[in-house]
Scaffold this motif. Structure first.
Motif, PDB file in Angstrom:
ATOM      1  N   THR A  39      -1.338 -31.874 -21.851  1.00 23.98           N
ATOM      2  CA  THR A  39      -0.704 -33.160 -22.184  1.00 23.98           C
ATOM      3  C   THR A  39      -1.522 -34.036 -23.142  1.00 23.98           C
ATOM      4  OG1 THR A  39      -1.623 -34.635 -20.470  1.00 23.98           O
ATOM      5  CG2 THR A  39       0.232 -33.249 -19.820  1.00 23.98           C
ATOM      6  N   ARG A  70       6.508 -31.882 -22.127  1.00 24.33           N
ATOM      7  CA  ARG A  70       6.831 -32.914 -23.121  1.00 24.33           C
ATOM      8  C   ARG A  70       7.563 -34.094 -22.510  1.00 24.33           C
ATOM      9  NH1 ARG A  70       8.680 -29.883 -28.599  1.00 24.33           N
ATOM     10  NH2 ARG A  70       8.190 -31.926 -29.458  1.00 24.33           N
ATOM     11  N   SER A  71       8.399 -33.830 -21.494  1.00 22.69           N
ATOM     12  CA  SER A  71       9.159 -34.953 -20.939  1.00 22.69           C
ATOM     13  C   SER A  71       8.547 -35.499 -19.648  1.00 22.69           C
ATOM     14  CB  SER A  71      10.613 -34.550 -20.711  1.00 22.69           C
ATOM     15  OG  SER A  71      10.674 -33.473 -19.817  1.00 22.69           O
ATOM     16  N   ASN A 105      15.126 -24.565 -21.906  1.00 23.69           N
ATOM     17  CA  ASN A 105      14.472 -24.570 -20.603  1.00 23.69           C
ATOM     18  C   ASN A 105      15.478 -24.365 -19.485  1.00 23.69           C
ATOM     19  OD1 ASN A 105      11.919 -24.783 -21.308  1.00 23.69           O
ATOM     20  ND2 ASN A 105      11.778 -27.009 -21.119  1.00 23.69           N
ATOM     21  N   ARG A 154       0.192 -41.255  -6.248  1.00 23.02           N
ATOM     22  CA  ARG A 154      -0.563 -41.654  -7.430  1.00 23.02           C
ATOM     23  C   ARG A 154      -1.276 -42.977  -7.211  1.00 23.02           C
ATOM     24  NH1 ARG A 154       2.070 -40.875 -13.155  1.00 23.02           N
ATOM     25  NH2 ARG A 154       0.260 -42.121 -13.581  1.00 23.02           N
ATOM     26  N   SER A 168      -6.329 -36.542 -19.082  1.00 21.91           N
ATOM     27  CA  SER A 168      -5.607 -35.471 -18.393  1.00 21.91           C
ATOM     28  C   SER A 168      -5.377 -35.809 -16.916  1.00 21.91           C
ATOM     29  CB  SER A 168      -6.366 -34.141 -18.526  1.00 21.91           C
ATOM     30  OG  SER A 168      -7.525 -34.149 -17.729  1.00 21.91           O
ATOM     31  N   LEU A 169      -5.799 -36.996 -16.500  1.00 18.84           N
ATOM     32  CA  LEU A 169      -5.596 -37.393 -15.106  1.00 18.84           C
ATOM     33  C   LEU A 169      -4.278 -38.171 -14.958  1.00 18.84           C
ATOM     34  CD1 LEU A 169      -9.156 -38.729 -14.148  1.00 18.84           C
ATOM     35  CD2 LEU A 169      -8.177 -36.510 -13.606  1.00 18.84           C
ATOM     36  N   PRO A 170      -3.685 -38.076 -13.761  1.00 19.43           N
ATOM     37  CA  PRO A 170      -2.417 -38.788 -13.547  1.00 19.43           C
ATOM     38  C   PRO A 170      -2.660 -40.268 -13.268  1.00 19.43           C
ATOM     39  CG  PRO A 170      -3.015 -37.567 -11.579  1.00 19.43           C
ATOM     40  CD  PRO A 170      -4.070 -37.283 -12.596  1.00 19.43           C
ATOM     41  N   ASP A 197       3.217 -36.969 -17.012  1.00 21.25           N
ATOM     42  CA  ASP A 197       2.524 -37.559 -15.871  1.00 21.25           C
ATOM     43  C   ASP A 197       2.545 -36.652 -14.649  1.00 21.25           C
ATOM     44  OD1 ASP A 197       1.198 -39.803 -16.493  1.00 21.25           O
ATOM     45  OD2 ASP A 197       2.917 -41.159 -16.271  1.00 21.25           O
ATOM     46  N   ARG A 238      15.373 -28.647 -24.454  1.00 20.23           N
ATOM     47  CA  ARG A 238      15.760 -28.822 -23.044  1.00 20.23           C
ATOM     48  C   ARG A 238      16.770 -27.758 -22.638  1.00 20.23           C
ATOM     49  NH1 ARG A 238      15.531 -34.542 -23.324  1.00 20.23           N
ATOM     50  NH2 ARG A 238      13.433 -35.129 -22.707  1.00 20.23           N
ATOM     51  N   ARG A 287       0.339 -33.744  -1.899  1.00 19.47           N
ATOM     52  CA  ARG A 287      -0.499 -34.455  -2.874  1.00 19.47           C
ATOM     53  C   ARG A 287      -0.577 -35.923  -2.498  1.00 19.47           C
ATOM     54  NH1 ARG A 287      -2.441 -32.065  -6.833  1.00 19.47           N
ATOM     55  NH2 ARG A 287      -2.089 -29.869  -6.560  1.00 19.47           N
ATOM     56  N   MET A 344      14.547 -32.111 -29.725  1.00 21.40           N
ATOM     57  CA  MET A 344      14.252 -32.164 -28.296  1.00 21.40           C
ATOM     58  C   MET A 344      15.367 -31.575 -27.441  1.00 21.40           C
ATOM     59  SD  MET A 344      11.322 -33.113 -27.290  1.00 21.40           S
ATOM     60  CE  MET A 344      11.323 -33.641 -25.582  1.00 21.40           C
ATOM     61  N   ASN A 381       8.410 -29.701 -17.377  1.00 21.93           N
ATOM     62  CA  ASN A 381       8.428 -29.806 -18.828  1.00 21.93           C
ATOM     63  C   ASN A 381       7.316 -30.742 -19.274  1.00 21.93           C
ATOM     64  OD1 ASN A 381       8.903 -30.514 -21.502  1.00 21.93           O
ATOM     65  ND2 ASN A 381      11.125 -30.327 -21.274  1.00 21.93           N
ATOM     66  N   ARG A 394       0.174 -33.802 -15.088  1.00 26.25           N
ATOM     67  CA  ARG A 394      -1.236 -34.182 -14.874  1.00 26.25           C
ATOM     68  C   ARG A 394      -1.636 -34.133 -13.406  1.00 26.25           C
ATOM     69  NH1 ARG A 394       0.067 -38.753 -18.629  1.00 26.25           N
ATOM     70  NH2 ARG A 394      -0.140 -37.756 -20.641  1.00 26.25           N
ATOM     71  N   GLU A 395      -0.649 -34.284 -12.518  1.00 28.03           N
ATOM     72  CA  GLU A 395      -0.985 -34.232 -11.091  1.00 28.03           C
ATOM     73  C   GLU A 395      -1.256 -32.805 -10.635  1.00 28.03           C
ATOM     74  OE1 GLU A 395       2.115 -36.157  -8.852  1.00 28.03           O
ATOM     75  OE2 GLU A 395       1.966 -37.970 -10.072  1.00 28.03           O
ATOM     76  N   ARG A 396      -0.882 -31.825 -11.456  1.00 23.79           N
ATOM     77  CA  ARG A 396      -0.946 -30.445 -10.984  1.00 23.79           C
ATOM     78  C   ARG A 396      -1.999 -29.595 -11.688  1.00 23.79           C
ATOM     79  NH1 ARG A 396       4.574 -30.086  -9.318  1.00 23.79           N
ATOM     80  NH2 ARG A 396       4.123 -27.994  -8.604  1.00 23.79           N
TER      81      ARG A 396
END
Lengths: 281, 339
Positions: free
Chosen positions: B52, B69-70, A8, A31, A123-125, B73, A5, A28, A1, B67, B76-78
């Motif tokens: 995801t 993987r990290s 990235n 949540r 797939s939803l937040p 959540d 990172r 937005r 991992m 990212n 998912r909003e986007r």
């Protein structure tokens, strides 16, 4: 991992980070909370009852048939009279009808899985287990409806609970709490098996014998000794005994405690299992 | 931000089978990327990782600058996802399906309803909106599913085989819808096994096979990569075939292919329309009558065939709608056999 990172970070200049932050904070909506999404899923369950009431009929028609058949066909032979047997069998069939309904919680979850609806939810937040919790909340309403149908039928046929309406409500509440615990077993099954039909078959293959091998229909004393021993420890027998006690007003507190403990144990084991399977998808 | 989707070295194994074998993707903001490949190539696995739903074994995944993987959540909003099966609740009406998704995104009761009506209108479902989704046709379900993916106006949209199983009319309708979205500035990653679809919708195409990228570029670049244009001509009489073949041989690169049965000549050319003009001129000079003639650029089917050694349609359709049995051992063997 950590290697990833770093990769990235290397790609990402500081300016770019700032821009990203800005984009991330566009208008937005915040949540949705866990309770809010769970209630939305519960509401979804209600809409289903509204649109497909026949699904409810499916699960109540067998118990209704059993009430009529056992009371009038076997009642005389088993308990001396149809009326005397109705007093014995009605709380038992209340248990049976609600527990049968729990199988459909697994069937419904598997249907969502096969149709890809689970992927949409995942797939939803939202709080991940909220579809599960919400559906079971919605299902609890179905359990109440299924139980009420049986109690009302009993009253029409001449059943009068000794503890009155309060006793009937208490018995129904206990059965629904137990059903909530048991339904986690079927949601686990719903995530493991391949099709809704397989869940239905496996579910009933389990729930049917275990319900019959209880004191729902007959007093265990009349059974062969080995069977009697099993029936006496079957949690469904204890649930049926507790329901009878609540309805008649002579309940044994220990029975209620055992029922609640079993419901809690089922939840503790199978709820995390369901959630984990659901998360993995 | 220049790109909305980026993966590097993405690896996903199912047991011994490599579903993704180091996949790199980059999709700039506002672009449409077509991920092209046969069943079992790894398309759905890639989409599931990007949205995801699945954890990769190795590699970096970034969507909308996050990212995956990290921070799944936040991702998912986007994003919006429209999967291979129309993920609609059949027992609910179209309106209720969209309203529910709106509430889950926390749009609020009022806004959810407005948005649901808005989308039903936009996707030509206004009239059917209050009917149970069970009564919908395949095309209507797909449109409802796409609408559900758009409820929260996602920045990045993932469409997994959006037209598989649709009749031609619904397919064209779906294409128009996706083109509208692209024009509206959405970033889209779509997977498809249809060359025509990728050609029509995508700005860039990545061709994958067995979890690996085997080619990428614009549709035009891919066609060029595979060789230039070719002239195809059908003659009126078989007797003219050989004289015409000689004429074409003088103009083309490589050999002239002859199909006596169809009285057809085919040959690769460079120089396009000019060569075609000269070819027709010479045929006319030789008094050779032509039934049909044309300059063809290779289709993406040709591209796929030449890149992988098998046509995209040769691999059988997956019978299981639940999850594409990506890179199953049997599948791989099938491909070996084709090779």
């Amino acid at each position: 991992m950590s290697a990833i990172r770093t990769t990235n970070a290397a790609h990402t200049g500081a300016d770019e980070v700032a821009v990203r932050k800005a984009i991330a904070s566009t208008s937005r909506p915040p949540r949705a909370g866990a309770l809010s999404t769970a209630l939305t899923f519960g509401w979804r369950g209600m809409l289903k009852v509204k649109h497909v009431p026949e699904q409810l009929l499916d699960v109540t028609i067998t118990p209704v048939m059993f009430v009529l058949m056992f009371t009038y066909l076997f009642g005389g032979a088993i308990a001396g009279s149809a009326h005397a047997y109705l007093d014995y069998i009605l709380p038992g069939i209340l248990v049976m009808s609600v527990l049968f309904t729990t199988v459909y919680s697994g069937v419904a979850l598997n249907t969502d899985l096969t149709k890809g609806v689970v992927d949409r939810f995942r797939s939803l937040p939202i709080w991940k287990p909220s579809p599960l919790v919400g559906s079971l909340l919605g299902d609890s309403v179905r359990y109440v409806i299924a139980g009420t149908v049986i109690i009302v039928l009993g009253v029409i046929l001449g059943y009068r609970p000794g503890a009155g309406v309060a006793g009937a409500v208490a018995a129904l509440a206990l059965v629904v709490v137990f059903a909530f615990g048991l339904s986690w077993v079927f949601t686990t099954l719903g995530l493991l098996l391949r099709s809704p039909n397989a869940v239905m078959n496996a579910g009933f293959m389990g729930i049917f014998p275990i319900t019959f091998l209880s004191n729902v229909f007959v007093e265990p004393e009349t059974l062969p000794r080995v069977l009697e021993a099993f029936v006496n420890v079957n949690p469904i027998s204890i649930l049926a005994t507790a329901s009878r006690g609540l309805m008649e007003g002579n309940v044994n507190g220990a029975d209620i405690a055992i029922v609640l403990a079993v419901a809690a144990a089922l939840t503790v084991v199978f709820a995390p299992l369901t959630t984990r399977l659901y998360r993995k998808g | 931000m220049t790109h909305m989707i980026r993966t590097s070295g993405l690896v996903k194994r199912y047991g011994n089978v490599l579903a993704l074998d180091g996949l790199d993707l980059v999709v700039p903001k506002g672009a449409v990327l077509g991920l092209l490949g046969p069943n079992g190539a790894g398309k759905t696995t890639a989409v599931r990782i990007l949205t995801t739903l699945l954890e990769p074994d190795e590699g970096a995944v970034e969507v909308a600058g996050l990212n995956v993987r990290s921070e799944p959540d936040k991702v998912r909003e986007r994003i919006g996802l429209s999967g291979q099966t129309a993920a609609v609740d059949e027992h609910l009406t179209g309106f209720e399906n969209l309203d529910m998704v709106g509430r889950l995104y926390h749009l609020g009761r009022k806004r959810s309803r407005e948005r649901a009506r808005e989308l039903l209108g936009r996707f030509d479902l206004a009239e059917a909106g209050d009917r149970s989704a069970k009564t919908y046709s395949g095309g209507m379900r797909r449109r409802l599913d796409l609408a559900a993916a758009l409820v929260a106006e996602p920045e990045v949209l993932f469409l997994d085989e959006p037209t598989t199983g649709l009749d031609p009319r619904s397919r064209i309708q779906m294409w128009e819808t996706i083109q509208d979205l692209a024009r509206g500035g959405s970033t889209v990653l779509l997977t498809t096994q249809y060359m025509e679809e990728a050609d029509r919708l995508a700005d860039d195409i990545v061709v994958i096979d067995r979890g690996r990228k085997i080619a990428e570029g614009t549709p035009d670049e891919l066609k060029t990569q595979i060789g230039g244009e070719r002239i195809e001509s059908v003659l009126a009489t078989a007797a003219d075939l050989h004289p015409a073949q000689a004429i074409l041989a003088g103009l083309c690169v490589g050999e002239v292919q002859l199909d006596e049965q169809a009285r057809r000549l085919t040959a690769g050319v460079t120089g396009g329309a000019e060569v075609l003009k000269r070819f027709l001129q010479r045929l006319a000079d030789a008094n050779i009558a032509v039934v049909d003639v044309g300059l063809h650029r290779p289709t993406l089917d040709d591209v796929f065939l030449s890149l992988t050694g098998h046509s995209a349609e040769e691999v059988a359709e997956s019978p299981d709608g639940r999850s594409e049995p990506e890179a199953e051992p049997t599948d791989t063997r099938e491909k070996e056999a084709v090779r």
